[in-house]
Write a protein that holds these residues in place. Structure first.
Motif, PDB file in Angstrom:
ATOM      1  N   MET A   5       0.826  -1.201   0.000  1.00 24.63           N
ATOM      2  CA  MET A   5       0.000   0.000   0.000  1.00 24.63           C
ATOM      3  C   MET A   5       0.864   1.256   0.000  1.00 24.63           C
ATOM      4  O   MET A   5       0.552   2.238  -0.703  1.00 24.63           O
ATOM      5  CB  MET A   5      -0.929  -0.009   1.217  1.00 24.63           C
ATOM      6  CG  MET A   5      -2.022  -1.055   1.155  1.00 24.63           C
ATOM      7  SD  MET A   5      -3.085  -1.062   2.632  1.00 24.63           S
ATOM      8  CE  MET A   5      -3.849   0.557   2.499  1.00 24.63           C
ATOM      9  N   LEU A   6       1.946   1.244   0.741  1.00 32.10           N
ATOM     10  CA  LEU A   6       2.824   2.409   0.808  1.00 32.10           C
ATOM     11  C   LEU A   6       3.634   2.579  -0.474  1.00 32.10           C
ATOM     12  O   LEU A   6       3.793   3.702  -0.977  1.00 32.10           O
ATOM     13  CB  LEU A   6       3.760   2.295   2.007  1.00 32.10           C
ATOM     14  CG  LEU A   6       3.102   2.394   3.386  1.00 32.10           C
ATOM     15  CD1 LEU A   6       4.137   2.205   4.491  1.00 32.10           C
ATOM     16  CD2 LEU A   6       2.393   3.725   3.552  1.00 32.10           C
ATOM     17  N   VAL A   7       4.161   1.476  -0.984  1.00 31.64           N
ATOM     18  CA  VAL A   7       4.976   1.558  -2.194  1.00 31.64           C
ATOM     19  C   VAL A   7       4.159   2.067  -3.378  1.00 31.64           C
ATOM     20  O   VAL A   7       4.648   2.866  -4.194  1.00 31.64           O
ATOM     21  CB  VAL A   7       5.599   0.185  -2.511  1.00 31.64           C
ATOM     22  CG1 VAL A   7       6.244   0.191  -3.896  1.00 31.64           C
ATOM     23  CG2 VAL A   7       6.631  -0.186  -1.465  1.00 31.64           C
ATOM     24  N   ASN A   8       2.917   1.642  -3.460  1.00 35.08           N
ATOM     25  CA  ASN A   8       2.070   2.024  -4.589  1.00 35.08           C
ATOM     26  C   ASN A   8       1.270   3.298  -4.334  1.00 35.08           C
ATOM     27  O   ASN A   8       0.441   3.675  -5.176  1.00 35.08           O
ATOM     28  CB  ASN A   8       1.098   0.887  -4.924  1.00 35.08           C
ATOM     29  CG  ASN A   8       1.799  -0.341  -5.459  1.00 35.08           C
ATOM     30  OD1 ASN A   8       2.293  -0.359  -6.580  1.00 35.08           O
ATOM     31  ND2 ASN A   8       1.858  -1.385  -4.643  1.00 35.08           N
ATOM     32  N   ALA A   9       1.497   3.956  -3.194  1.00 33.61           N
ATOM     33  CA  ALA A   9       0.749   5.180  -2.900  1.00 33.61           C
ATOM     34  C   ALA A   9       1.068   6.291  -3.890  1.00 33.61           C
ATOM     35  O   ALA A   9       0.223   7.161  -4.155  1.00 33.61           O
ATOM     36  CB  ALA A   9       1.059   5.644  -1.474  1.00 33.61           C
ATOM     37  N   ILE A  10       2.265   6.266  -4.455  1.00 32.14           N
ATOM     38  CA  ILE A  10       2.665   7.293  -5.402  1.00 32.14           C
ATOM     39  C   ILE A  10       2.135   7.021  -6.806  1.00 32.14           C
ATOM     40  O   ILE A  10       2.144   7.906  -7.667  1.00 32.14           O
ATOM     41  CB  ILE A  10       4.206   7.410  -5.431  1.00 32.14           C
ATOM     42  CG1 ILE A  10       4.639   8.704  -6.119  1.00 32.14           C
ATOM     43  CG2 ILE A  10       4.828   6.203  -6.114  1.00 32.14           C
ATOM     44  CD1 ILE A  10       6.137   8.928  -6.088  1.00 32.14           C
ATOM     45  N   PHE A  11       1.668   5.808  -7.037  1.00 30.75           N
ATOM     46  CA  PHE A  11       1.227   5.419  -8.381  1.00 30.75           C
ATOM     47  C   PHE A  11       0.093   6.286  -8.926  1.00 30.75           C
ATOM     48  O   PHE A  11       0.131   6.673 -10.105  1.00 30.75           O
ATOM     49  CB  PHE A  11       0.814   3.944  -8.366  1.00 30.75           C
ATOM     50  CG  PHE A  11       0.613   3.349  -9.728  1.00 30.75           C
ATOM     51  CD1 PHE A  11       1.690   2.890 -10.457  1.00 30.75           C
ATOM     52  CD2 PHE A  11      -0.649   3.253 -10.272  1.00 30.75           C
ATOM     53  CE1 PHE A  11       1.515   2.342 -11.713  1.00 30.75           C
ATOM     54  CE2 PHE A  11      -0.847   2.705 -11.528  1.00 30.75           C
ATOM     55  CZ  PHE A  11       0.240   2.249 -12.249  1.00 30.75           C
TER      56      PHE A  11
END
Length: 313
Positions: free
Chosen positions: A140-146
């Motif tokens: 969830m954190l890694v893809n928050a910038i997506f």
């Protein structure tokens, strides 16, 4: 609508139907065992997490891609593209992470007492919920910038370069930023893949060693039936091979899509096709696994309230 769009739309629709049906059948199996009073194993929580990730990814990836193939391409606004893209990435992460966790806990569970896993073998069930929560939080954190790099096709913004991704678009930056961003998104996938390969190879090695030790016992039997250890090894190899094959191709295609300024429609379709293969077929692998292998996570054993009563899938 061209014949290629119609064909790809039918293929995507078939993947959706097969994948959703398989995952819901597996979920129904666990709900039935729970309602009828069977005590589920601690690893069943990971499998439920895998099922939810598979369903989320299949719906958020397959449905819009199918609608786009059938000619409905600009049906999402800017918020819809951002939300759908984020949920798709999280669902994909849940599917990858849960498969990795299954492989890790499997290696711990069947490890001998004198192995490196022996110290945490007893405590392993206590860390299942924590591991699932940490895995979910990581993706969830890694893809928050997506979502920041995804926009709708009908957005009137000529100040930024964009590349079409079918039903949505992506903002194009310089090659250095895009390469770093691709590496950031690929790191959790590569980490999970490496851990799963390592633990699965360890599991196969443990089962093979055990099979060699008891081989003389099986030779004395009149029945030519394959030993449980051999059937367990085949199940593990099948699941791992399926995961590695589909997700390696999918990762390569996604890297090309991210790096190319104008990815072709064929590349986008192939990326979608291979990315949905494992979430669609994994429940059938789990349902079809051999149920006679005692003590294996993927053996699908179900204990009833009595410790001596066993329920098999």
């Amino acid at each position: 609508m061209s014949s290629s769009d119609l064909a790809s739309g039918l293929v995507f629709l078939s993947q959706i139907l097969v994948g959703v049906l398989g995952n819901f059948c597996l979920l129904y199996h666990y709900l039935f065992l729970y309602i009828t009073g069977y005590r589920l194993r601690f690893t069943d929580l990971i499998i439920k997490y895998l099922i939810l990730g598979n369903i989320l990814f299949i719906l958020t990836n397959g449905v819009p891609r199918t609608l786009a193939a059938f000619g409905l391409k600009d049906f999402l606004n800017d918020f819809g593209c951002k939300l759908l893209s984020y949920l798709r990435r999280v669902g994909r992460g849940m599917s990858i992470g849960s498969t990795c966790l299954l492989s890790i806990f499997q290696a711990i569970t069947i490890s001998p007492r004198n192995s490196r896993w022996a110290k945490i073998k007893v405590k392993a069930p206590k860390y299942v919920v924590f591991s699932i929560s940490l895995c979910c939080l990581l993706f969830m954190l890694v893809n928050a910038i997506f979502p920041m790099f995804v926009t709708a096709n009908r957005r009137n913004d000529t100040t930024k370069r964009r590349k079409a991704l079918g039903y949505c678009s992506a903002i194009v930056h310089d090659k250095i930023r895009d390469s770093l961003y691709t590496a950031l998104l690929s790191f959790p996938d590569a980490l999970c893949l490496g851990l799963m390969l390592f633990t699965s190879c360890s599991t196969v090695s443990i089962l093979y060693t055990h099979n060699q030790q008891v081989q003389h016992i099986h030779r004395t039997k009149l029945s030519p039936r394959t030993s449980p250890e051999t059937r367990a090894t085949r199940t593990i190899v099948l699941l791992v091979s399926t995961f590695v094959f589909f997700y390696t191709i999918s990762a390569i295609l996604q890297i090309f899509i991210a790096l190319f300024h104008n990815p072709t429609l064929w590349l986008l379709k192939m990326g979608t096709l291979f990315s949905m293969c494992f979430p669609a077929v994994s429940p059938f692998i789990l349902m079809g696994c051999n149920s006679s292998v005692s003590g294996l996570i993927l053996s699908c054993r179900r204990n009833k309230k009595s410790p001596n009563s066993v329920r098999y899938m």
